[in-house]
Structures are given as C-alpha cells and as structure tokens.
Write a protein that holds these residues in place. Structure first.
Motif, PDB file in Angstrom:
ATOM      1  N   TRP A   1       0.499  -1.167   0.320  1.00 28.60           N
ATOM      2  CA  TRP A   1       0.075   0.179   0.109  1.00 28.60           C
ATOM      3  C   TRP A   1       0.826   1.357   0.370  1.00 28.60           C
ATOM      4  CZ3 TRP A   1      -5.191   0.320  -0.502  1.00 28.60           C
ATOM      5  CH2 TRP A   1      -6.084  -0.804  -0.775  1.00 28.60           C
ATOM      6  N   SER A   2       0.549   2.555  -0.514  1.00 26.60           N
ATOM      7  CA  SER A   2       0.978   3.355  -0.976  1.00 26.60           C
ATOM      8  C   SER A   2       0.136   4.096  -0.662  1.00 26.60           C
ATOM      9  CB  SER A   2       1.899   3.268  -2.796  1.00 26.60           C
ATOM     10  OG  SER A   2       1.160   3.415  -3.677  1.00 26.60           O
ATOM     11  N   LEU A   3       1.179   5.902  -0.906  1.00 26.08           N
ATOM     12  CA  LEU A   3       0.047   7.138  -0.746  1.00 26.08           C
ATOM     13  C   LEU A   3      -1.452   6.919  -1.790  1.00 26.08           C
ATOM     14  CD1 LEU A   3       2.089  10.081   0.283  1.00 26.08           C
ATOM     15  CD2 LEU A   3       0.048   9.026   1.641  1.00 26.08           C
ATOM     16  N   GLN A   4      -0.319   6.210  -2.856  1.00 24.19           N
ATOM     17  CA  GLN A   4      -1.179   6.655  -4.466  1.00 24.19           C
ATOM     18  C   GLN A   4      -2.681   5.203  -4.814  1.00 24.19           C
ATOM     19  OE1 GLN A   4       1.241   5.761  -7.939  1.00 24.19           O
ATOM     20  NE2 GLN A   4      -0.778   6.018  -9.245  1.00 24.19           N
ATOM     21  N   ARG A   5      -1.569   4.361  -3.768  1.00 24.99           N
ATOM     22  CA  ARG A   5      -3.248   3.330  -3.120  1.00 24.99           C
ATOM     23  C   ARG A   5      -4.377   3.520  -3.121  1.00 24.99           C
ATOM     24  NH1 ARG A   5      -1.630  -2.652  -2.515  1.00 24.99           N
ATOM     25  NH2 ARG A   5      -3.937  -2.666  -3.604  1.00 24.99           N
ATOM     26  N   ILE A   6      -4.181   4.037  -1.644  1.00 24.88           N
ATOM     27  CA  ILE A   6      -4.611   4.566  -0.837  1.00 24.88           C
ATOM     28  C   ILE A   6      -5.546   6.241  -1.326  1.00 24.88           C
ATOM     29  CG2 ILE A   6      -5.232   6.533   1.618  1.00 24.88           C
ATOM     30  CD1 ILE A   6      -4.098   3.046   1.715  1.00 24.88           C
ATOM     31  N   TYR A   7      -5.114   6.997  -2.116  1.00 24.15           N
ATOM     32  CA  TYR A   7      -5.840   8.040  -2.347  1.00 24.15           C
ATOM     33  C   TYR A   7      -6.731   7.302  -3.619  1.00 24.15           C
ATOM     34  CZ  TYR A   7      -2.432  11.551  -0.253  1.00 24.15           C
ATOM     35  OH  TYR A   7      -2.516  12.377   1.471  1.00 24.15           O
ATOM     36  N   GLN A   8      -6.705   6.124  -4.331  1.00 22.84           N
ATOM     37  CA  GLN A   8      -7.671   6.043  -5.533  1.00 22.84           C
ATOM     38  C   GLN A   8      -8.745   5.265  -4.639  1.00 22.84           C
ATOM     39  OE1 GLN A   8      -4.511   2.300  -7.638  1.00 22.84           O
ATOM     40  NE2 GLN A   8      -3.834   4.837  -8.811  1.00 22.84           N
ATOM     41  N   LEU A   9      -8.376   4.778  -3.149  1.00 27.93           N
ATOM     42  CA  LEU A   9      -9.229   4.406  -2.511  1.00 27.93           C
ATOM     43  C   LEU A   9     -10.052   5.289  -2.363  1.00 27.93           C
ATOM     44  CD1 LEU A   9     -10.224   1.516  -1.596  1.00 27.93           C
ATOM     45  CD2 LEU A   9      -8.925   1.348   1.049  1.00 27.93           C
ATOM     46  N   PHE A  10      -9.847   5.849  -1.732  1.00 26.54           N
ATOM     47  CA  PHE A  10     -10.806   7.147  -1.140  1.00 26.54           C
ATOM     48  C   PHE A  10     -10.079   8.013  -1.619  1.00 26.54           C
ATOM     49  CE2 PHE A  10     -10.025   4.434   3.002  1.00 26.54           C
ATOM     50  CZ  PHE A  10     -10.758   3.914   2.775  1.00 26.54           C
ATOM     51  N   PRO A  11     -10.361   9.251  -2.761  1.00 26.32           N
ATOM     52  CA  PRO A  11     -10.528   9.890  -2.927  1.00 26.32           C
ATOM     53  C   PRO A  11     -10.454  11.435  -2.382  1.00 26.32           C
ATOM     54  CG  PRO A  11     -11.280   8.534  -4.899  1.00 26.32           C
ATOM     55  CD  PRO A  11     -11.949   8.090  -3.584  1.00 26.32           C
ATOM     56  N   ARG A  12     -11.480  11.430  -1.657  1.00 28.52           N
ATOM     57  CA  ARG A  12     -11.696  12.511  -0.962  1.00 28.52           C
ATOM     58  C   ARG A  12     -10.309  12.819  -0.246  1.00 28.52           C
ATOM     59  NH1 ARG A  12     -16.634  13.772   1.393  1.00 28.52           N
ATOM     60  NH2 ARG A  12     -18.319  12.256   0.553  1.00 28.52           N
ATOM     61  N   LEU A  13      -9.594  11.640   0.580  1.00 25.21           N
ATOM     62  CA  LEU A  13      -8.444  11.560   1.376  1.00 25.21           C
ATOM     63  C   LEU A  13      -7.431  12.986   0.277  1.00 25.21           C
ATOM     64  CD1 LEU A  13      -7.513   8.883   3.320  1.00 25.21           C
ATOM     65  CD2 LEU A  13      -9.174  10.877   3.964  1.00 25.21           C
ATOM     66  N   ALA A  14      -7.415  12.616  -1.169  1.00 24.84           N
ATOM     67  CA  ALA A  14      -6.289  13.001  -1.912  1.00 24.84           C
ATOM     68  C   ALA A  14      -6.615  14.488  -2.052  1.00 24.84           C
ATOM     69  CB  ALA A  14      -6.690  12.653  -3.285  1.00 24.84           C
ATOM     70  N   GLU A  15      -7.720  14.803  -2.144  1.00 26.83           N
ATOM     71  CA  GLU A  15      -8.777  16.701  -2.079  1.00 26.83           C
ATOM     72  C   GLU A  15      -8.125  17.052  -0.770  1.00 26.83           C
ATOM     73  OE1 GLU A  15     -12.263  16.009  -3.014  1.00 26.83           O
ATOM     74  OE2 GLU A  15     -12.406  14.381  -4.236  1.00 26.83           O
ATOM     75  N   ARG A  16      -8.469  16.073   0.321  1.00 25.85           N
ATOM     76  CA  ARG A  16      -7.606  17.390   1.813  1.00 25.85           C
ATOM     77  C   ARG A  16      -5.849  16.521   2.174  1.00 25.85           C
ATOM     78  NH1 ARG A  16     -11.893  17.417   0.247  1.00 25.85           N
ATOM     79  NH2 ARG A  16     -14.382  17.670   1.778  1.00 25.85           N
ATOM     80  N   GLU A  17      -5.488  16.373   1.337  1.00 25.84           N
ATOM     81  CA  GLU A  17      -4.351  15.857   1.717  1.00 25.84           C
ATOM     82  C   GLU A  17      -3.320  16.716   3.161  1.00 25.84           C
ATOM     83  OE1 GLU A  17      -0.388  13.578  -1.162  1.00 25.84           O
ATOM     84  OE2 GLU A  17      -1.259  15.808  -1.427  1.00 25.84           O
ATOM     85  N   GLN A  18      -3.627  18.667   2.393  1.00 29.01           N
ATOM     86  CA  GLN A  18      -2.413  19.217   3.723  1.00 29.01           C
ATOM     87  C   GLN A  18      -3.784  19.888   4.248  1.00 29.01           C
ATOM     88  OE1 GLN A  18       0.552  19.606   2.884  1.00 29.01           O
ATOM     89  NE2 GLN A  18       0.560  17.998   1.598  1.00 29.01           N
ATOM     90  N   HIS A  19      -4.819  18.880   4.580  1.00 29.53           N
ATOM     91  CA  HIS A  19      -5.666  19.426   6.340  1.00 29.53           C
ATOM     92  C   HIS A  19      -5.380  18.659   7.483  1.00 29.53           C
ATOM     93  CE1 HIS A  19      -8.706  21.276   3.471  1.00 29.53           C
ATOM     94  NE2 HIS A  19      -8.378  20.911   2.943  1.00 29.53           N
ATOM     95  N   LEU A  20      -5.782  19.001   7.974  1.00 22.64           N
ATOM     96  CA  LEU A  20      -4.935  18.643   9.290  1.00 22.64           C
ATOM     97  C   LEU A  20      -6.201  17.775   9.639  1.00 22.64           C
ATOM     98  CD1 LEU A  20      -3.499  21.513  11.416  1.00 22.64           C
ATOM     99  CD2 LEU A  20      -2.558  20.388  10.726  1.00 22.64           C
ATOM    100  N   GLY A  21      -6.295  16.607  10.764  1.00 22.94           N
ATOM    101  CA  GLY A  21      -6.583  15.276  11.311  1.00 22.94           C
ATOM    102  C   GLY A  21      -8.093  16.488  11.983  1.00 22.94           C
ATOM    103  N   SER A  22      -7.250  16.576  12.421  1.00 22.29           N
ATOM    104  CA  SER A  22      -8.695  17.844  13.439  1.00 22.29           C
ATOM    105  C   SER A  22      -9.747  18.435  13.084  1.00 22.29           C
ATOM    106  CB  SER A  22      -8.122  19.055  14.101  1.00 22.29           C
ATOM    107  OG  SER A  22      -7.026  19.432  14.193  1.00 22.29           O
ATOM    108  N   ASN A  23      -9.241  19.135  11.654  1.00 22.70           N
ATOM    109  CA  ASN A  23     -10.215  19.117  10.240  1.00 22.70           C
ATOM    110  C   ASN A  23     -10.978  19.116   9.088  1.00 22.70           C
ATOM    111  OD1 ASN A  23      -8.974  22.176  11.846  1.00 22.70           O
ATOM    112  ND2 ASN A  23      -7.614  22.327  10.512  1.00 22.70           N
ATOM    113  N   LEU A  24     -11.128  17.910   9.643  1.00 26.21           N
ATOM    114  CA  LEU A  24     -11.776  16.390   8.780  1.00 26.21           C
ATOM    115  C   LEU A  24     -13.097  16.312   9.239  1.00 26.21           C
ATOM    116  CD1 LEU A  24      -8.642  14.008   7.699  1.00 26.21           C
ATOM    117  CD2 LEU A  24      -9.652  16.041   6.905  1.00 26.21           C
ATOM    118  N   SER A  25     -14.152  16.121   8.364  1.00 26.78           N
ATOM    119  CA  SER A  25     -15.362  15.532   8.664  1.00 26.78           C
ATOM    120  C   SER A  25     -15.338  14.529   9.591  1.00 26.78           C
ATOM    121  CB  SER A  25     -16.507  15.706   7.644  1.00 26.78           C
ATOM    122  OG  SER A  25     -15.972  14.200   7.528  1.00 26.78           O
ATOM    123  N   GLY A  26     -16.272  13.397  10.754  1.00 31.72           N
ATOM    124  CA  GLY A  26     -15.824  12.073  11.068  1.00 31.72           C
ATOM    125  C   GLY A  26     -16.339  11.059   9.595  1.00 31.72           C
ATOM    126  N   GLY A  27     -16.250  11.354   8.664  1.00 27.92           N
ATOM    127  CA  GLY A  27     -16.206  10.322   7.891  1.00 27.92           C
ATOM    128  C   GLY A  27     -14.524  10.286   6.785  1.00 27.92           C
TER     129      GLY A  27
END
Length: 233
Positions: free
Chosen positions: A111-137
């Motif tokens: 597993w790599s960053l690229q594979r995780i972002y393919q699985l969860f594209p929303r995480l690629a969009e939020r890559e530079q967001h702090l964990g505390s600023n993410l929604s629960g999902g």
C-alpha cells in the motif's frame, strides 16, 4: 491465521471476557456482533495486546500474541482501525498516512499513498488538511488508510461506520467490499447488518462476555429470531 482460545480479560478487578474463542482464516471476512457492552471492543483490545489476558491463548500465524506488547501485534501483521478513529489531530492527512507506514508482510504490491488515494479520493483532496479539520467520515477513511499503510495480513475495524452519514457509510462499505475482492482478511464490528451480510463470510455473536452463537452469514440472514434475541433487530 488468527486463533483466540478461551481467553479471559477485563479492566482491573472487573472481568469482561469469559472463555472467548474465535478464529479467522486467510481471506475471510468475519463479523463480531452483539449489543453494546457485551465485550466486542475488549476482545479486539485483547487481540492487539492493549488488554492483557488473564487466561487462554491468542496466536497469529502460529505466533503467540496473548501476552505481548501492542507493537508486536502490529509487527506481526494486524492493522487496527480503532473505535473513535484516534487519528493524529495535529498532523495532516499525508503525515497521518506515512507516520506508521511499514511493510512487515513484505507485500508484492504494498500500500502506498497513491493506492490509498485511489481507494479514498476524498483523502487526496484533503491531503494538506489537519486531522482535526476533517469530518467524521473523512477521519474514518483516514483511519482505514493508515491501517492499510502498515500492509496488514489482518485488518480489524471496531465500529466501522458508527455515527457516519449514510452516503459516507456506503462509501466505506464499497471500499471494504473491494478489499475483500482483493483477498484481505478482515474482522469487523458494526451494527449495520445489511451491509455486513453483503461482505461477511461468518459471524460470531457475543453476549455478556461470551460467544453465544457462530455460523455462516446465510444462517444469520435466514433466522429473524436469532437476530432479535441477541441483536434486538
């Protein structure tokens, strides 16, 4: 793969688990069911070494785990998505994913960053967001991605979709179905029976710290009395 035999565990002087036995074979998706407070999370914590067992044995790929430090369980190849997510709030998405990344199983396609972002594209969009600023999902997606970045032989999810919006829940279940198709071994705790029945091979039901029923998922699907008696549905 995972063998839990007659374990007992608890918190201080309060015993929670009474002779719990379960197993997971390679490539299986197994669900652990039961009402709140029946011992499901304590079972997971015992498997991970977060709660020491007072009796019984736990082994993973023939390695004893019942009385080892939690990091040994992770190094053995168990990835945990804990209840409450427990991401790092002051790290951004990318930093959360790489903070504990490893390839203990020496996977051919790790597993790599690229594979995780393919699985969860929303995480690629939020890559530079702090964990505390993410929604629960988004935090739950991140917690799953972080566990996968350890390249686990077994993935454990405690309350996989609890408290998430319906659309986010469906996205999580879609990803778990994909992981099953890829041959991942998974243990899931969740209350969404319809979704669990789509992807699970077998189930265990807990009541008051004991396994009171087990079988293939078709048996549970066809027995409304069983679901009502132990799950209240």
């Amino acid at each position: 793969m995972l063998e839990v035999r007659d374990i007992e565990a608890g918190y201080g002087s309060s015993q929670v688990l009474f002779g719990v036995t379960l197993s997971i074979r390679q490539g299986e998706v197994v669900t652990l069911l039961g009402r709140n407070g029946m011992g499901k999370t304590t079972t997971v914590r015992a498997i991970m070494g977060l709660n020491r067992i007072s009796a019984g044995e736990i082994s993973f790929n023939n390695q004893p785990l019942g009385r080892v430090a939690p990091y040994r369980a992770a190094r053995a190849g168990i990835g945990l998505v804990p209840e409450g997510r427990q991401i790092f709030p002051t790290l951004n998405v990318r930093e959360n994913l790489i903070a504990t990344a490893a390839n203990h199983r020496r996977a051919r396609e790790p597993w790599s960053l690229q594979r995780i972002y393919q699985l969860f594209p929303r995480l690629a969009e939020r890559e530079q967001h702090l964990g505390s600023n993410l929604s629960g999902g988004e935090q739950q997606m991140l917690a799953i991605g972080r566990a996968l970045m350890t390249n686990p032989l077994l993935l454990i999810l405690d309350e996989a979709t609890e408290g998430l919006a319906p659309l986010i829940r469906e996205e999580i279940w879609r990803c778990l179905e994909l992981l099953k198709q890829q041959g991942e071994s998974i243990l899931i705790i969740d209350k969404n029976l319809d979704a669990l029945m789509r992807i699970s091979d077998r189930h265990y039901i807990m009541e008051k710290g004991r396994i009171v029923h087990q079988g293939d998922i078709q048996l549970l699907r066809d027995d409304p009395d069983l679901k009502y008696r132990y799950l209240g549905v």
